[in-house]
Design a protein around this motif. Sequence first.
Motif, short mmCIF file in Angstrom:
data_model
loop_
_atom_site.label_atom_id
_atom_site.label_comp_id
_atom_site.label_asym_id
_atom_site.label_seq_id
_atom_site.Cartn_x
_atom_site.Cartn_y
_atom_site.Cartn_z
N ALA A 130 -25.94 9.16 11.45
CA ALA A 130 -27.25 9.06 12.18
C ALA A 130 -26.93 8.29 13.48
N LEU A 131 -26.05 7.03 13.13
CA LEU A 131 -25.64 6.44 14.33
C LEU A 131 -25.04 7.09 15.41
N ASP A 132 -24.19 8.10 15.15
CA ASP A 132 -23.39 8.93 16.16
C ASP A 132 -24.38 9.46 16.77
N ILE A 133 -25.44 9.95 16.39
CA ILE A 133 -26.47 10.95 17.04
C ILE A 133 -27.36 10.00 17.88
N LEU A 134 -27.74 8.71 17.49
CA LEU A 134 -28.46 7.81 18.35
C LEU A 134 -27.61 7.49 19.39
N ASP A 135 -26.44 7.37 19.23
CA ASP A 135 -25.44 6.96 20.40
C ASP A 135 -25.46 8.14 21.55
N GLU A 139 -26.52 7.69 25.30
CA GLU A 139 -25.60 7.96 26.49
C GLU A 139 -26.41 9.02 27.30
N HIS A 140 -27.23 9.82 26.86
CA HIS A 140 -27.68 10.86 27.80
C HIS A 140 -29.37 10.38 28.30
N GLY A 141 -29.66 9.05 27.70
CA GLY A 141 -30.74 8.65 28.28
C GLY A 141 -31.94 9.53 27.66
N VAL A 142 -31.92 9.86 26.65
CA VAL A 142 -32.81 10.84 25.77
C VAL A 142 -33.39 9.84 24.80
N SER A 143 -34.82 9.97 24.96
CA SER A 143 -35.86 9.21 23.82
C SER A 143 -35.39 9.68 22.58
#
Length: 280
Positions: A130-135, A139-143
């Motif tokens: 989950a944390l990798d995906i939130l990162d 990084e891409h500035g996506v909500s």
Amino acid sequence: HEALSKRKPVMPYCVEFDQAQRRQLELTTGFLEALQASDQLHLVYQPRVSLRSGEVVGVEALLRWNHPKYGNVPPLDFIPLISQTTLISPLTQWVVCEAIHAIKRFEREGVPLVVSVNVTTTNLLEESFALDILDMLDEHGVSPSYLEVECLEMEELLQDPRAVETIQVFRDAGVRVALDDFGSGYSNLNYLRRIPADVIKLDRSLVSDIDNNAGSRAIVFRLIQMLQHFGFEIVAEGIEDQATVDRLRDFRCDAGQGYFFHPPLSLEAALEATRQRSSA
Ligand code: C2E
Ligand code: MG
Ligand code: MG
Ligand code: MG
């Protein structure tokens, strides 16, 4: 030696079995190359349509593999194999990364949409999933609210604290969680209230005969009522005809997916379908 050569083999040699085994082996061993090559894997996007407004409310990203020898290999022919290997992690990372690019594209085009990705049970057990995906989103500035994660076998997942934690991290951050293929297996009624998801997707097997079968109709109607009462958004999968849409609309089902609306589409075609439906 003579005796041995006269004996019949215990299991007769079967060409089909052999070929199927070989194909599985080739798919498994060829997958690393597929992940590294840029032209073997791609995503298609199936619109999720609101049954109230007829608008596209999201798209589901579905993986496609164009294998150099076998051509288009359906995901159910290789994902279960890859799920047994460590390649399932980089695969899902790749899918999420593509999905993030799709989210950005939809946003740029003025039609912001939620993109759903399918994840496996193994993914949810990984410590930093989950944390990798939130990162990546960050990084891409996506909500995070533009990403939805579709999970299977929630009842089993709830037995494992690592999976519960992963789902919790996603939901706390605003990533939507959907329970996929609901009703395709056995479910304990008491667990329904505790499903840690925002969306429940009714399996095609549950939905497909509601127009012809009064029993299925009664079950789906009561299920939708009950699940909505618990606060879930309900999406029906595999809608193939108008009669089924009409029934589901009568039942106040929130949204639907299926060949009747759209098959899985290229990103461009999904954009076009979204535009058309929002101006209709
Ligand atoms: P799913 O997540 O339940 O996806 C729905 C499947 O039903 C898709 O098959 C879709 O093309 C198909 N479908 C959509 N509308 C209709 C319809 O009206 N009638 C019928 N008969 N089928 C319909 P697909 O793309 O072959 O994917 C099969 C499964 O493979 C998915 O089921 C999902 O569990 C898995 N999958 C696909 N892509 C990924 C991925 O990127 N990662 C993972 N982990 N699993 C994936
Ligand atoms: Mg799905
Ligand atoms: Mg499904
Ligand atoms: Mg399915």
